[in-house]
Design a protein around this motif. Structure first.
Motif, mmCIF file in Angstrom:
data_model
loop_
_atom_site.group_PDB
_atom_site.id
_atom_site.type_symbol
_atom_site.label_atom_id
_atom_site.label_comp_id
_atom_site.label_asym_id
_atom_site.label_seq_id
_atom_site.Cartn_x
_atom_site.Cartn_y
_atom_site.Cartn_z
ATOM 1 N N ALA A 1 39.926 38.818 45.278
ATOM 2 C CA ALA A 1 40.188 37.763 46.258
ATOM 3 C C ALA A 1 39.566 36.454 45.814
ATOM 4 O O ALA A 1 40.168 35.385 45.953
ATOM 5 N N GLY A 2 38.344 36.530 45.254
ATOM 6 C CA GLY A 2 37.693 35.320 44.755
ATOM 7 C C GLY A 2 38.490 34.659 43.647
ATOM 8 O O GLY A 2 38.631 33.428 43.611
ATOM 9 N N PHE A 3 39.012 35.467 42.720
ATOM 10 C CA PHE A 3 39.876 34.918 41.671
ATOM 11 C C PHE A 3 41.084 34.209 42.283
ATOM 12 O O PHE A 3 41.403 33.066 41.944
ATOM 13 N N LEU A 4 41.763 34.893 43.189
ATOM 14 C CA LEU A 4 42.983 34.338 43.772
ATOM 15 C C LEU A 4 42.696 33.063 44.551
ATOM 16 O O LEU A 4 43.461 32.097 44.492
ATOM 17 N N LEU A 5 41.590 33.052 45.269
ATOM 18 C CA LEU A 5 41.257 31.887 46.076
ATOM 19 C C LEU A 5 40.756 30.727 45.227
ATOM 20 O O LEU A 5 40.712 29.593 45.702
ATOM 21 N N ARG A 6 40.381 30.971 43.975
ATOM 22 C CA ARG A 6 40.027 29.899 43.041
ATOM 23 C C ARG A 6 41.201 29.587 42.111
ATOM 24 O O ARG A 6 41.018 28.959 41.071
ATOM 25 N N ASP A 7 42.376 30.086 42.506
ATOM 26 C CA ASP A 7 43.608 29.861 41.720
ATOM 27 C C ASP A 7 43.518 30.452 40.325
ATOM 28 O O ASP A 7 44.113 29.938 39.376
ATOM 29 N N ILE A 8 42.766 31.535 40.186
ATOM 30 C CA ILE A 8 42.727 32.284 38.929
ATOM 31 C C ILE A 8 43.660 33.470 39.111
ATOM 32 O O ILE A 8 43.331 34.438 39.790
ATOM 33 N N ARG A 9 44.840 33.376 38.532
ATOM 34 C CA ARG A 9 45.886 34.364 38.777
ATOM 35 C C ARG A 9 46.484 34.850 37.471
ATOM 36 O O ARG A 9 46.626 34.078 36.524
ATOM 37 N N GLY B 1 45.738 51.425 46.651
ATOM 38 C CA GLY B 1 44.746 50.570 47.295
ATOM 39 C C GLY B 1 45.428 49.329 47.821
ATOM 40 O O GLY B 1 46.264 48.724 47.141
ATOM 41 N N LEU B 2 45.083 48.924 49.037
ATOM 42 C CA LEU B 2 45.765 47.812 49.709
ATOM 43 C C LEU B 2 44.720 46.860 50.269
ATOM 44 O O LEU B 2 43.797 47.281 50.965
ATOM 45 N N ASP B 3 44.842 45.565 49.945
ATOM 46 C CA ASP B 3 43.922 44.598 50.526
ATOM 47 C C ASP B 3 44.553 43.214 50.545
ATOM 48 O O ASP B 3 45.584 42.967 49.934
ATOM 49 N N ILE B 4 43.882 42.304 51.269
ATOM 50 C CA ILE B 4 44.333 40.925 51.428
ATOM 51 C C ILE B 4 43.254 39.997 50.909
ATOM 52 O O ILE B 4 42.071 40.194 51.182
ATOM 53 N N GLY B 5 43.661 38.971 50.147
ATOM 54 C CA GLY B 5 42.731 37.922 49.728
ATOM 55 C C GLY B 5 42.612 36.885 50.825
ATOM 56 O O GLY B 5 43.615 36.379 51.311
ATOM 57 N N SER C 1 53.960 37.244 46.027
ATOM 58 C CA SER C 1 54.159 35.974 45.326
ATOM 59 C C SER C 1 53.560 34.797 46.093
ATOM 60 O O SER C 1 54.275 33.944 46.614
ATOM 61 N N GLY C 2 52.216 34.788 46.191
ATOM 62 C CA GLY C 2 51.524 33.673 46.810
ATOM 63 C C GLY C 2 51.791 33.516 48.288
ATOM 64 O O GLY C 2 51.629 32.442 48.846
ATOM 65 N N SER C 3 52.216 34.587 48.953
ATOM 66 C CA SER C 3 52.556 34.495 50.368
ATOM 67 C C SER C 3 51.314 34.186 51.199
ATOM 68 O O SER C 3 50.254 34.748 50.976
ATOM 69 N N SER D 1 33.639 24.713 38.309
ATOM 70 C CA SER D 1 33.148 24.041 37.111
ATOM 71 C C SER D 1 32.313 24.948 36.218
ATOM 72 O O SER D 1 31.894 24.528 35.132
ATOM 73 N N SER D 2 32.061 26.184 36.631
ATOM 74 C CA SER D 2 31.299 27.087 35.774
ATOM 75 C C SER D 2 32.145 27.490 34.570
ATOM 76 O O SER D 2 33.377 27.603 34.660
ATOM 77 N N LEU D 3 31.499 27.692 33.459
ATOM 78 C CA LEU D 3 32.213 28.097 32.243
ATOM 79 C C LEU D 3 32.901 29.441 32.442
ATOM 80 O O LEU D 3 33.984 29.685 31.899
ATOM 81 N N TYR D 4 32.265 30.313 33.229
ATOM 82 C CA TYR D 4 32.871 31.626 33.489
ATOM 83 C C TYR D 4 34.222 31.457 34.170
ATOM 84 O O TYR D 4 35.218 32.065 33.756
ATOM 85 N N ASN D 5 34.282 30.643 35.222
ATOM 86 C CA ASN D 5 35.546 30.469 35.931
ATOM 87 C C ASN D 5 36.581 29.752 35.081
ATOM 88 O O ASN D 5 37.777 30.034 35.173
ATOM 89 N N VAL D 6 36.126 28.817 34.260
ATOM 90 C CA VAL D 6 37.058 28.165 33.326
ATOM 91 C C VAL D 6 37.645 29.203 32.370
ATOM 92 O O VAL D 6 38.862 29.245 32.130
ATOM 93 N N ALA D 7 36.784 30.059 31.825
ATOM 94 C CA ALA D 7 37.237 31.075 30.866
ATOM 95 C C ALA D 7 38.227 32.034 31.513
ATOM 96 O O ALA D 7 39.270 32.371 30.922
ATOM 97 N N LYS D 8 37.920 32.484 32.733
ATOM 98 C CA LYS D 8 38.812 33.433 33.400
ATOM 99 C C LYS D 8 40.125 32.778 33.812
ATOM 100 O O LYS D 8 41.185 33.402 33.756
ATOM 101 N N GLU D 9 40.071 31.526 34.220
ATOM 102 C CA GLU D 9 41.298 30.824 34.591
ATOM 103 C C GLU D 9 42.265 30.757 33.411
ATOM 104 O O GLU D 9 43.464 31.017 33.547
#
Length: 733
Positions: free
Chosen positions: A713-721, A520-524, A556-558, A459-467
Motif C-alpha cells: 500500500a505504501g508503494f502504491l500510495l507513493r506512486d511506486i507501481r 490474499g485480498l487487501d486495499i491500499g 487499474s488504479g481504481s 526524496s529518499s534514495l530508497y524510494n527513488v530506486a524502487k520507483e
C-alpha cells in the motif's frame, strides 16, 4: 508452564446496575449516536455506549426519558453540527442485554469515564528523552468468550508526544507548512491533524458570539470549561480534523499536544542514537507489559469499587483455569515441513534455511544464470572491499544452489554528494543498468538514507530506486552500508534475491487438502485530512494449495469508496476462467464488510466456485504470555486462544529475542472464519502460509497471502507501481 492472555472475564450484576436502551430519530444515526453517548458520559455523568448499526444507546437506568429530553434540549442549544438533525431520543421498552452489550458497556462506557484515574496508574512508566515523551495508555475492548461470557481485553499502548508546545512549533515552522505536512495533534481523547488557526479567544466567531463564549457553550469534553476563563483574549484557537469522522473541532492551543510518530520523529529528535533509544522504549518485554496490564487491572477494580458499580473483573484467562480455550498448531495437524527440490525438510531455526537450500536444492529454478547489475550510491571507497567480499560470498552461495551469477555491466557509481544531484544520478544510472537487461539490480545505499528519511519520503534514495526499478518491471535488492559490516544479513539478501527473480525456494510438504487456491485480498489506503481514507485500489495474490505463488493482480488504479471492494472489482479479481468450479480460501487483510462478503458469496455461486472468506487482523489483539516457574516470558510459537466457534487468536512467529530476553511481546493475529470451513481449517491455512515468505529466512507474523500489505500500500500510495497490473514476481519483497 502456563499460557495466559490479557483477557479478563466480567462479573456484572444487572440487578444492582440495570441498563436502559434508547433509539434516536436522526438521519445520521451512527455518527449522532456516538456523539450523544459521549455527551451522556460527560454531561449526565453516566456510562453510555452506542451500538453501531442497531440504532441503540445503552446507558444506566438512572438515565430516564426526562433526563434524555433535557440533555437533547441542551445539546440543541449548543448547536453541535453532528446533532443538528437529531429530533428525538426515545426509550426502547424491551431490550435483551446480551454478554456483548455488557462487555461494550464496561469497556467503552464505564472505563471511558475512568480515563484520568487509570492514566495515573501508568504515569510512572512514562519515559522522556529530549523533547519527546513516550507515554503509556490503557485501552479496553469488549469481547464475548464462548458465546456466553462477557470479557474485557486490556492493552497497554505506547505513544510519543512532544514536550515542545504547539505554539512554539508553529512559530518555528509556520502555520501553512504545519498544515500541509499533516501535523498530528491531540487533546485528552481526541486526535487528528492540524487544520490551521481559527482566531483568538475573544475574536467574534459567529454573530456576536466570541470563540471563548462558543467553546464554553459547547461544555468541552476534553478539558475543563473553567480553563477558558483563565486564558488571555489573544490566546489562539486551533482547528483539529479528527482521524475518524468529518466534524472539525476547535480547541484553545494550550490544551493540545504534538503527536510524534516514527515518520516525523526526526523533526523532534535529530540524534540517530536518541531516535533508536526512543524506538526501543516503544517496545515492551513480556514481563514489563504484563506488569503494566496488571497495574491497570488493579486500577479498574479500585475504580469500580469506588464508584459502587456492581461489576468486577476476574483473573486473566489462562491454560490452568480454562484449558479448553487454549491449544497449539499441533492440534490442527500442522507440520512445518517444506518440500525442496530433492527432499522434504523441517526447518525449525532461521539458521537452518540456507543449509537446507544447499543440501536439498531450490524447488523451482527460474533463473539458472542470474544476470546482475550493480549500482553503488555509498559515498567514498572505504566500503569497496566489503562490497566485493559480499559479492564473492553470494556468488559461492548461489553456486551451491546450481545458480550462476553473471554481471551484465561494470559497476555503476553515484559519486555526487549534493542530495538533488545524487537522486538525479541514481535515476540515470538505474535506467542505464536496466538497459543491460538484468534479472536483478543490487543497489548499495548509505545507512544515513534510511535513518534520515521517513518511509513515505519520496526524496529518499530508497524510494527513488524502487520507483525506477519497480516501474520498469525489474527486480532490485537494496543493501545498506551498515549491512556490509557483517555477513549475518547474507541469508536474508539471498532469500530476497531468489524470491524477486521468480525462483521458488520451497513449497509446503503437505498441501492444504480442503482448498485449491489461497488468495490474499487487501486495499491500499491513504488517510485523508478530512478524517476519511482514500482507497487506491484492490490487490490480490494467488497461491496454489501448496503455497506456490501463481501471481498477483492489481486493479487499474481504481479509487474505491469506503472499505468495501465493489462487486465489479471482485469479479475482475476472480475471473470465472481461473476460479470457476474451484475451492478458494480468501484471506482478507482485516475485516470483511458485510456488503463485500455478500458479493463474494454471490459471485462464487454464479461461477460454481466455493469461496471460503477468512479475516486476518494483525493489530488490536490482546497479548499472550508464557509463565514458567513464576517468570513471565514470550508466548510459545503457534499458541492459540479460542474466543468462540468462529474466532481465535494465534501467535504465529514471535519477535526475536535479544541476548535471550525478548525485546517486545508477541502480538497474536485475530482469525475470524466467515466460511463453511471449520475454525481449525481456517487457522491451519493461516499458520501454514506463514512458512512461505521468501524475502527472509525468518517466518513473518502474517501468512504470505497478506504479508507486506502495508508495504505494498505504501508503494502504491507513493506512486511506486509495477509496469504491469498482473505479474508472477513479488515486487514487494
Amino acid at each position: 508452564m502456563t499460557i495466559q492472555i490479557d483477557v479478563f472475564p466480567i462479573d456484572f450484576d444487572l440487578s444492582h446496575h440495570p441498563l436502559a436502551a434508547y433509539r434516536q430519530l436522526a438521519p445520521n444515526q451512527d455518527e449522532a449516536g456516538g456523539v450523544f453517548a459521549a455527551r451522556v458520559r460527560k454531561m449526565s455523568k453516566l456510562p453510555a455506549v452506542w451500538l453501531r448499526g442497531q440504532n441503540c444507546l445503552i446507558t444506566s437506568a438512572e438515565f430516564t426519558p426526562t433526563l434524555a429530553g433535557d440533555l437533547l434540549a441542551q445539546l440543541h442549544q449548543m448547536a453541535l453540527p453532528t446533532l443538528k438533525n437529531l429530533t428525538a431520543v426515545e426509550p426502547i421498552a424491551s431490550m435483551t442485554i446480551t454478554p456483548a452489550i455488557i462487555a461494550q458497556y464496561l469497556a467503552e462506557g464505564i472505563l471511558d469515564m475512568a480515563y484520568d484515574a487509570l492514566s495515573e496508574a501508568l504515569k510512572e512508566s512514562h519515559v522522556t528523552i529530549g523533547k519527546v515523551q513516550v507515554t503509556r495508555q490503557a485501552q479496553f475492548k469488549g469481547l464475548v468468550i464462548g458465546s456466553s461470557t462477557p470479557a474485557i481485553q486490556i492493552t497497554v499502548r505506547s505513544t510519543m508526544n512532544s514536550l515542545q508546545s504547539l505554539d512554539d512549533y508553529l512559530r518555528q515552522h509556520g502555520v501553512e507548512k504545519a498544515k500541509a505536512s499533516g501535523l498530528e495533534i491531540k487533546c485528552r481523547s481526541t486526535s487528528g491533524t492540524f487544520d490551521g488557526i481559527v482566531g483568538n479567544l475573544d475574536d467574534v466567531a459567529a454573530g456576536s458570539m466570541t470563540h471563548r463564549d462558543r467553546l464554553r457553550g459547547y461544555n468541552p469534553t476534553d478539558y475543563p470549561a473553567s480553563l477558558l476563563d483563565t486564558l488571555l483574549g489573544t490566546h489562539q484557537v486551533v482547528a483539529l480534523k479528527p482521524n475518524f469522522g468529518r466534524t472539525i473541532y476547535q480547541y484553545p492551543i494550550r490544551v493540545l499536544k504534538l503527536v510524534v510518530s516514527m515518520a516525523n520523529l526526526h523533526q523532534f529528535v535529530q540524534s540517530p542514537s536518541d531516535q533508536r533509544e526512543i524506538a526501543g522504549h516503544l517496545k515492551l518485554s513480556p514481563e514489563k507489559r504484563h506488569e503494566m496490564v496488571q497495574r491497570v487491572w488493579n486500577g479498574v477494580q479500585q475504580y469500580l469499587e469506588s464508584q459502587n458499580i456492581a461489576a468486577r473483573l476476574g483473573a486473566a484467562y489462562n491454560q490452568v483455569s480454562h484449558p479448553t480455550l487454549f491449544s497449539t498448531a499441533t492440534s490442527l495437524g500442522f507440520s512445518p515441513s517444506l518440500r525442496f527440490a530433492q527432499r522434504i525438510v523441517s526447518v525449525s531455526q532461521d539458521s537452518e534455511m540456507l543449509p537446507a537450500l544447499h543440501h536439498s536444492g531450490v524447488f523451482r529454478i527460474a533463473t539458472p544464470t542470474m544476470k546482475v547489475a550493480i549500482v553503488d550510491a555509498i559515498p567514498g571507497e572505504a566500503h569497496a572491499q566489503k562490497r566485493l567480499n559480499q559479492l564473492v560470498r553470494m556468488k559461492e552461495l548461489f553456486a551451491s544452489m546450481q545458480i550462476t551469477l553473471k554481471r551484465t555491466a561494470d559497476l555503476l557509481r553515484v559519486s555526487e554528494t549534493d542530495p538533488v544531484k545524487r537522486r538525479a544520478t541514481l535515476r540515470q544510472l538505474l535506467k542505464e543498468a536496466i538497459r543491460t537487461d538484468p534479472d536483478i539490480i543490487l543497489i548499495y545505499l548509505p545507512t544515513s538514507d534510511r535513518e534520515g528519511h521517513s518511509t513515505d519520503d519520496k526524496s529518499s534514495l530508497y524510494n527513488v530506486a524502487k520507483e525506477v526499478t519497480i516501474g520498469a518491471g525489474v527486480a532490485s535488492q537494496v543493501v545498506y552500508q551498515k549491512t556490509l559490516e557483517t555477513d549475518y544479513a547474507d541469508a536474508n539478501i539471498i532469500m530476497g534475491i531468489l524470491g524477486k527473480t521468480g525462483n521458488i525456494p520451497y513449497v509446503l510438504a503437505q498441501p492444504l487438502p480442503f482448498t485449491d487456491f489461497v488468495v490474499g485480498l487487501d486495499i491500499g489506503r491513504r488517510k485523508m485530512r478530512n478524517g476519511g481514507a482514500l482507497n487506491m485500489g484492490a490487490m490480490s495474490r494467488v497461491f496454489l494449495n501448496d503455497g506456490h505463488m501463481l501471481g498477483y493482480s492489481l486493479t487499474s488504479g481504481s479509487i474505491l469508496e469506503g472499505e468495501t471492494i465493489p462487486p465489479e472489482i471482485l469479479e475482475m479479481i476472480f475471473p470465472p476462467e481461473e476460479f470457476g468450479g474451484k475451492r478458494v480460501i480468501i484471506h482478507r487483510d482485516g475485516r470483511f464488510p458485510n456488503a463485500e462478503l455478500h458479493s463474494l458469496i454471490e459471485w462464487g455461486a454464479a461461477i460454481n466456485a466455493e469461496f471460503y472468506p477468512i479475516e486476518v487482523t494483525k493489530s488490536g489483539t490482546p497479548r499472550m504470555y508464557r509463565q514458567v516457574q513464576g517468570k513471565i516470558d514470550q508466548a510459545s510459537k503457534q499458541t492459540i486462544f479460542h474466543v468462540d466457534e468462529e474466532t481465535a487468536f494465534i501467535v504465529t512467529s514471535p519477535p526475536p529475542a535479544f541476548k535471550n530476553v525478548a525485546k517486545t511481546t508477541a502480538q497474536p493475529l485475530k482469525i475470524r472464519n466467515r466460511s463453511a470451513l471449520s475454525l481449525n481449517q481456517a487457522l491451519l491455512s493461516v499458520i501454514s502460509l506463514t512458512l512461505l515468505h521468501y524475502g527472509s529466512v525468518r517466518p513473518p507474523r502474517l501468512p504470505v497471502s497478506t504479508h507486506a500489505s502495508d508495504k505494498i500500500a505504501g508503494f502504491l500510495l507513493r506512486d511506486i507501481r509495477p509496469n504491469q497490473l498482473k505479474g508472477d514476481r513479488p515486487f514487494w519483497l
